[in-house]
Design an enzyme around this catalytic site. Structure first.
Site, PDB file in Angstrom:
ATOM      1  N   SER A   1      -3.735  43.488  53.316  1.00 47.54           N
ATOM      2  CA  SER A   1      -3.068  42.398  52.649  1.00 47.54           C
ATOM      3  C   SER A   1      -2.199  41.551  53.584  1.00 47.54           C
ATOM      4  O   SER A   1      -1.726  40.500  53.171  1.00 47.54           O
ATOM      5  CB  SER A   1      -2.196  42.940  51.512  1.00 47.54           C
ATOM      6  OG  SER A   1      -1.146  43.751  52.024  1.00 47.54           O
TER       7      SER A   1
ATOM      8  N   THR B   1       0.081  49.911  53.081  1.00 46.75           N
ATOM      9  CA  THR B   1       0.091  51.036  52.150  1.00 46.75           C
ATOM     10  C   THR B   1      -1.172  51.865  52.374  1.00 46.75           C
ATOM     11  O   THR B   1      -1.139  53.088  52.429  1.00 46.75           O
ATOM     12  CB  THR B   1       0.152  50.529  50.698  1.00 46.75           C
ATOM     13  OG1 THR B   1       1.294  49.680  50.568  1.00 46.75           O
ATOM     14  CG2 THR B   1       0.244  51.677  49.705  1.00 46.75           C
TER      15      THR B   1
ATOM     16  N   LYS C   1       5.640  38.744  57.168  1.00 45.24           N
ATOM     17  CA  LYS C   1       4.854  38.738  55.930  1.00 45.24           C
ATOM     18  C   LYS C   1       5.775  38.400  54.757  1.00 45.24           C
ATOM     19  O   LYS C   1       6.946  38.826  54.731  1.00 45.24           O
ATOM     20  CB  LYS C   1       4.234  40.132  55.747  1.00 45.24           C
ATOM     21  CG  LYS C   1       3.296  40.281  54.568  1.00 45.24           C
ATOM     22  CD  LYS C   1       2.669  41.680  54.578  1.00 45.24           C
ATOM     23  CE  LYS C   1       1.710  41.934  53.448  1.00 45.24           C
ATOM     24  NZ  LYS C   1       1.100  43.301  53.511  1.00 45.24           N
TER      25      LYS C   1
ATOM     26  N   GLY D   1      -4.261  50.457  54.813  1.00 46.75           N
ATOM     27  CA  GLY D   1      -5.118  49.513  55.533  1.00 46.75           C
ATOM     28  C   GLY D   1      -4.562  48.120  55.749  1.00 46.75           C
ATOM     29  O   GLY D   1      -5.164  47.324  56.473  1.00 46.75           O
ATOM     30  N   SER D   2      -3.414  47.786  55.176  1.00 47.07           N
ATOM     31  CA  SER D   2      -3.004  46.376  55.158  1.00 47.07           C
ATOM     32  C   SER D   2      -2.481  45.814  56.477  1.00 47.07           C
ATOM     33  O   SER D   2      -2.339  44.599  56.612  1.00 47.07           O
ATOM     34  CB  SER D   2      -1.975  46.138  54.052  1.00 47.07           C
ATOM     35  OG  SER D   2      -2.628  46.094  52.805  1.00 47.07           O
TER      36      SER D   2
END
Ligand SMILES: *[C@@H]1O[C@H](CO)[C@@H](O)[C@H](O)[C@H]1NC(C)=O
Ligand SMILES: *[C@@H]1O[C@H](CO)[C@@H](O)[C@H](O)[C@H]1NC(C)=O
Ligand SMILES: *[C@@H]1O[C@H](CO)[C@@H](O)[C@H](O)[C@H]1NC(C)=O
Ligand SMILES: *[C@@H]1O[C@H](CO)[C@@H](O)[C@H](O)[C@H]1NC(C)=O
Ligand SMILES: *[C@@H]1O[C@H](CO)[C@@H](O)[C@H](O)[C@H]1NC(C)=O
Ligand SMILES: *[C@@H]1O[C@H](CO)[C@@H](O)[C@H](O)[C@H]1NC(C)=O
Ligand SMILES: *[C@@H]1O[C@H](CO)[C@@H](O)[C@H](O)[C@H]1NC(C)=O
Ligand SMILES: *[C@@H]1O[C@H](CO)[C@@H](O)[C@H](O)[C@H]1NC(C)=O
Ligand SMILES: *[C@@H]1O[C@H](CO)[C@@H](O)[C@H](O)[C@H]1NC(C)=O
Ligand SMILES: *[C@@H]1O[C@H](CO)[C@@H](O)[C@H](O)[C@H]1NC(C)=O
Ligand SMILES: *[C@@H]1O[C@H](CO)[C@@H](O)[C@H](O)[C@H]1NC(C)=O
Ligand SMILES: CC(=O)N[C@H]1CO[C@H](CO)[C@@H](O)[C@@H]1O
Length: 570
Positions: free
Chosen positions: A200, A221, A119, A223-224
């Protein structure tokens, strides 16, 4: 996302998200188009780590071939899906070194010579930018690799490139879209035209799902990792905060941020977690790791792991009253999954009630914690930089840059989260901060996950992944999500709030999550594996778009060009 409270009984993280023994390759795949001289190549959309290792060991293909094949696949779909922001220009060289080491008998780990994408908030000390999707960080140089990048390199993995993300891990704007960054454009999912990829870790979700690398790293943080894994038909491991080092990762909150694998199988994710977990003097949350040797996450992949276990179902966490059309198919599939869990030998303790969940559903403790943390934690990241072209030292510098820079699309995409964070008149060491943080720990812990596990002697909780992230987020506890199903053909297409993506549509996948106590990854991986092996849902869901290049094309080309004949032992 947690900052909006549009839906009374559902936390908004449900809608947006911040923040061994080797298989013999022969005979496993029947498609003749992926074989040379009768030796089948694993189709890259399905290939597991063990498939790739087997092919590398037998000389069927090389790591250079793998880099070429994945690169070509990325370039086939990137203009539509925009999931990869840059390729590592050193990747072929690194692959050639990995091949040379393997040829002389040196294999650094199971990930030796295996391409992985990161990422775009996990910094690397090479030519690749680490922008978190923002022009503000373009040209930035870090003093060394992030610990995640360093550990993967040490394991012999090839860092193939960077994936797009919801900019700043979705902690900038109240009205942006998942998977959009100024630097990378709008990521889309591969299971429906214009699919909201969630976030994200959006690009990591799309890239891993389409077989554009073995797997990707994401960050979470709230759900990402699990949410983009959910809608992209993947396994995602959100580790306990502190199991994986955040050093030189652009973060939001030291209390909630964590880094983990997003992969096509539980076992692949377990191999990667094994490589990246561990203590790091540069991130002192890792000193809380309670074991001296990292557990054997790969060995935890046991078909019988659910046998004799007690698994709780906290129904109030996914009360979909009023949202039956949108979430009904998910809960129906979830209900059916409980039979699989029972058939695997576990006792399902249904309809338990987590008082803490209802208490936080309308509260702002989490946003106070994240906002107080980001002010300090972002400044701390910026202070580590070796080169910082825009001279940014604080969140307000980043805000000002963003508002002045046209491609950042402000004010169409606001910077409201930063405004609110900067308006807090106390920091993350103040009494106000601590009372909010301890409220999180109380409601998420004693009145939430840890309370339920202890009071009812449960081994784990299970919930649809769409609703899984918030309680673990606020206490720093782990989640493992695994594919469960997909939306049916007659699903009404519903756009996202920004109006540029399809949020709900036929064929969009969803998953189921196992939740547990801090540091219980080994257990959760076992449960997810036992579930995955009995269901194998992933391969029943097909993307509408996928790249065509396969390893066989690359190897055929090499053979035809006569450059590598002698190296191929087929
Ligand atoms: C993928 O597409 C995006 C958006 O067009 C672009 O920014 C990026 O450079 C592309 N990545 C690669 C590896 O070509
Ligand atoms: C969303 O789906 C609709 C209906 O299939 C389609 O017309 C539209 O183009 C899709 N949106 C995007 C952004 O692709
Ligand atoms: C952890 O590290 C931070 C920043 O480097 C430092 O301020 C803090 O005192 C350290 N905490 C412990 C418990 O060592
Ligand atoms: C799922 O199961 C619960 C409990 O048995 C039931 O109340 C609910 O209606 C079911 N939901 C769906 C969509 O099947
Ligand atoms: C949250 O607030 C809404 C609107 O005020 C209310 O209807 C709902 O019951 C509350 N949810 C919980 C779990 O308290
Ligand atoms: C950053 O600071 C340096 C040194 O003070 C200065 O030369 C440069 O112009 C500044 N850059 C920006 C974008 O303000
Ligand atoms: C942003 O724009 C304002 C107003 O034009 C200007 O005063 C300020 O210096 C600019 N800041 C940056 C970082 O360019
Ligand atoms: C986002 O919010 C900002 C500030 O409220 C507003 O100016 C902008 O029009 C909004 N954008 C969209 C797409 O609604
Ligand atoms: C949390 O923060 C709010 C707003 O800053 C403050 O008023 C409150 O006292 C804090 N503590 C709790 C437990 O809400
Ligand atoms: C667990 O038990 C404690 C002590 O009785 C209680 O306060 C708490 O609410 C319980 N937690 C859950 C989730 O049931
Ligand atoms: C889709 O079909 C199922 C099964 O026939 C039905 O229960 C459901 O209501 C339908 N959904 C929509 C949105 O029409
Ligand atoms: C580096 C780069 O090519 N960035 C592009 C990412 O995508 C957006 C939108 O498609 C472009 O505006 C950027 O130039």
């Amino acid at each position: 996302m947690l900052l909006f409270k549009l839906f009374p009984s559902l936390l908004l993280s449900a809608i947006l998200n911040i923040g061994g023994g080797l298989l013999a390759a022969a005979g496993q795949y029947s498609d003749a188009s992926t074989a040379i001289d009768g030796k089948p190549f694993p189709p890259l959309i399905k290939a597991t780590l063990e498939d790739l290792v087997s092919g590398l060991e037998s000389g069927l293909f090389t790591s250079v071939d793998l880099v070429k094949a994945y690169t070509s696949r990325i370039l086939e779909v990137n203009s539509t899906l925009k999931m990869v922001t840059e390729l590592n220009t050193d990747a072929l060289l690194i692959a050639a070194e990995a091949d040379a080491l393997r040829a002389e008998g040196t294999v650094l780990s199971p990930l030796h010579g295996i391409p992985i994408l990161l990422k775009n908030n996990i910094a690397t000390m090479d030519a690749m930018p680490n922008t978190a999707g923002s022009y503000a960080l373009l040209g930035v140089k870090v003093p060394e690799d992030s610990t995640m990048a360093a550990k993967l390199r040490k394991a012999g993995a090839i860092l193939l490139g960077k994936t797009n993300l919801s900019q700043w891990a979705n902690f900038r704007s109240y009205n942006t879209s998942n998977g959009w960054s100024a630097w990378g454009g709008q990521t889309e999912g591969a299971y429906y035209p214009g699919q909201d990829p969630s976030g994200s870790s959006s690009g990591s979700g799309v890239a891993s799902s389409l077989g554009l690398a073995l797997a990707c790293l994401g960050t979470e943080t709230d759900g990402s990792i699990v949410s983009p894994s959910n809608v992209n038909n993947l396994v995602g491991i959100k580790p306990t905060v502190g199991l994986t080092s955040r050093y030189l990762v652009v973060g939001i909150s030291e209390r909630q941020d964590t880094i983990g694998p997003m992969a096509r199988t539980v076992k692949d994710a377990a191999y990667i977690l094994a490589a990246i977990a561990g203590q790091d003097p540069n991130d002192n949350y890792t000193s809380a790791i309670p074991f001296s040797a990292t557990p054997d996450y790969v060995a935890a992949c046991n078909y019988h792991a659910l046998k004799g276990k007690r698994i709780g179902v906290p129904r109030n966490v996914f009360d979909i009253t009023g949202f039956e059309e949108q979430y009904g198919p998910i809960v129906a599939a979830f209900n059916a999954s409980l039979d699989t869990i029972r058939a695997a030998g576990a006792e399902v303790v249904d309809d338990i009630y987590l008082e803490g969940y209802d208490a936080i559903a309308n509260a702002t403790f989490e946003q106070v914690v994240l906002m107080a943390d980001i002010v300090k934690n972002l400044a701390s990241y910026l202070s580590e930089l070796a080169v910082n072209p825009n001279n940014l030292t604080s969140l307000s510098d980043v805000q000002e840059f963003t508002q002045n820079f046209t491609l950042e699309e402000w004010p169409e995409r606001d910077t409201g989260i930063w405004e609110d964070a900067l308006a807090l008149d106390y920091g993350n060491e103040s009494p106000e901060f601590w009372s909010n943080y301890t409220a999180d720990l109380y409601y998420g812990g004693l009145l939430g996950i840890t309370g339920a596990l202890t009071n009812l002697s449960l081994d784990a909780l299970v919930v649809p992944t769409t609703f899984a992230s918030t309680l673990p987020a606020i206490i720093g506890a782990p989640i493992v999500t695994v594919p469960l199903g997909k939306y049916p053909e007659n699903t009404t297409v519903v756009p996202n709030a920004f109006g540029n993506l399809n949020n709900t549509a036929p064929n969009i996948p969803f998953g189921v999550s196992f939740l547990g106590e801090h540091w219980s990854e080994e257990k959760l991986i076992g449960f997810a594996y036992a579930f995955e092996q009995r269901t194998k849902v992933r391969n029943t869901i097909q993307p509408y778009i996928q790249p065509q290049t396969e390893l066989v094309d690359i190897v055929n080309k090499r053979v035809t060009e006569g450059s590598g004949r002698a190296e191929i032992k087929i």
